[in-house]
Design an enzyme around this catalytic site. Structure first.
Site, PDB file in Angstrom:
ATOM      1  N   LYS A  61       7.391  60.319  27.664  1.00 54.67           N
ATOM      2  CA  LYS A  61       6.034  60.160  28.186  1.00 54.67           C
ATOM      3  C   LYS A  61       4.943  60.725  27.285  1.00 54.67           C
ATOM      4  O   LYS A  61       3.780  60.278  27.339  1.00 54.67           O
ATOM      5  CB  LYS A  61       5.936  60.804  29.571  1.00 54.67           C
ATOM      6  CG  LYS A  61       6.696  60.065  30.654  1.00 54.67           C
ATOM      7  CD  LYS A  61       5.987  58.765  31.035  1.00 54.67           C
ATOM      8  CE  LYS A  61       6.588  58.153  32.292  1.00 54.67           C
ATOM      9  NZ  LYS A  61       5.845  56.971  32.752  1.00 54.67           N
ATOM     10  N   SER A 311      16.020  58.489  28.896  1.00 54.56           N
ATOM     11  CA  SER A 311      14.559  58.604  28.842  1.00 54.56           C
ATOM     12  C   SER A 311      14.013  59.979  29.177  1.00 54.56           C
ATOM     13  O   SER A 311      12.868  60.288  28.842  1.00 54.56           O
ATOM     14  CB  SER A 311      13.924  57.573  29.789  1.00 54.56           C
ATOM     15  OG  SER A 311      14.387  57.776  31.107  1.00 54.56           O
TER      16      SER A 311
END
Length: 409
Positions: A61, A311
């Protein structure tokens, strides 16, 4: 940054992802690509793990947040930024803002994991808890932006965010030029859209497979309808992909560029997280383990070499404890039994001796001698055992029966 979202001109979109990659040089890490012998054996061709769980802030992110905030004008920067997130985007915005000298306010769901809340504050953001799901938190952050003039940094529904996340795709192609399939989790879709934009522009033959949690799978019905569809109450332990509605910008890109969207169960997520910890020695959150869950659920469906993107690695230790316990149960590593035995001296010792022969580890034991259901000379024992798998569970039960114990269930 000027981002052109016309899907029929992938080269123009690729330029923006490349521009984001230059912007992130020295800010985001080029994360490792690790081979997995276990998954390779299951799939039948090489499987690599792209370790974005080892990225700064513990997830990909930071990439999108930094690119988005970097593109703000001086006036916008002076007004500050506001974001909403269950944790990973929150930390990315907080760190990116601090690096760029911009004030940040982050709204997080009331049930957000405490380590993610604490980390977001430590990166310099003011944290406000609001809402039970990300969509409610998003609405609160958008109202704050309207009232204060702060710039809203959406977690996935903005071109600059997509460009930043797409840099993961460029790294994969650089690190594994022979890749044939990329598997990655999907929440709102910004990550999958960015990776697909970068990869399909350079390697249209590479298959992109998105993965959603079964209880929060907003993309399958949306793709079937041809437009974003909202879920009433998404439910999954994978908070990183617990999104009730696809983003408008990533939806169109995913619709055109992502080859398939699969769903995985909570049991499959638990098993995948356990595998990452035991076999790869990597701490991965449930959303980050979703690609591995997809590989485990149907290994022969993926053409290799495969890159599975982990992720994120931001997981609450208490949740990790519950998930590991659940994952071990789903993998047949726990066995619960109730037995009847003769209530006489040495009976319990004999039971434990039989378990030693069966090589089962006793986690918990309850010995009941006084109960109206029991006969005058009976005792009941509840056992919770750690085993080596389903076959070992059957062997333990067989050993106990052979030793003369009555297994009730």
């Amino acid at each position: 940054m000027s981002f052109r979202t016309t899907a029929s001109h992938p080269a123009l979109i690729l330029d923006d992802v490349r521009g984001a990659q230059k912007m992130l040089s020295g800010v985001a890490r080029v994360t490792a690509l690790e081979g997995s012998r276990h998954l390779t054996g299951l799939v039948g061709s090489p499987v690599h793990l792209k370790c974005e769980n080892l990225q700064r802030t513990g997830s990909f992110k930071l990439r999108g947040a930094y690119v988005r905030i970097s593109g703000l004008t001086p006036v916008e920067r002076a007004a500050g930024v506001v974001a909403a997130s269950a944790g990973n985007h929150a930390q990315g915005v907080a760190l990116a803002s601090s690096l760029l000298g911009v004030r940040s306010t982050v709204f997080m769901p009331v049930g957000a994991p405490l380590p993610k809340v604490a980390a977001t504050r430590e990166y310099g953001a003011e944290v406000r808890l609001h809402g039970q799901v990300v969509d409610e938190t998003l609405a609160a952050a958008q109202r704050y932006a309207e009232e204060t003039g702060a710039v809203f940094i959406h977690p996935f529904d903005h071109p600059d965010i997509i460009a930043g996340q797409g840099t993961v795709g460029l790294e994969i192609l650089e690190q594994c030029p022979e890749v044939r399939t990329i598997v990655l989790g999907i929440g709102g879709g910004g990550f999958a859209a960015g990776v697909a934009v970068a990869v399909k522009a350079l390697r249209p033959d590479v298959r992109i497979v998105g993965v959603q949690a079964e209880g929060a799978a907003c993309y399958p019905p949306s793709l079937a309808a041809g437009h974003p569809v909202s879920l009433d109450s998404p439910a999954t332990m994978a908070d990183g992909i617990k999104v009730g509605r696809p983003g408008d910008v990533p939806f169109r890109l995913i619709e055109e560029l992502v080859d398939e969207v699969r769903t995985v169960t909570e049991d499959e997520l638990s098993s995948a997280l356990l595998l990452c910890l035991e076999r790869a020695k990597l701490v991965v959150e449930p959303a980050g383990a979703s690609p591995v869950a997809a590989l485990l659920s149907d290994p022969r469906a993926f053409r290799g070499p495969v890159v599975a993107v982990l992720s994120g690695g931001n997981v609450d230790p208490l949740l990790m404890q519950r998930i590991l316990r659940h994952g071990m149960s789903a993998a047949g590593r726990y066995l619960s039994l109730r037995l009847r035995l003769t209530d006489r001296p040495g009976a319990l010792a004999a039971l434990l001796a039989a378990l030693t022969v069966a090589d089962a580890n006793v986690l918990d034991i309850s010995h009941v001698r006084t109960d109206p259901r029991l006969g005058l000379t009976e005792a009941e024992v509840d056992l919770h055992l750690e085993t080596k798998g389903p076959q070992h569970c059957a062997e333990v039960e067989a050993e106990l029966r052979a030793a003369g114990f009555r297994v009730m269930g």
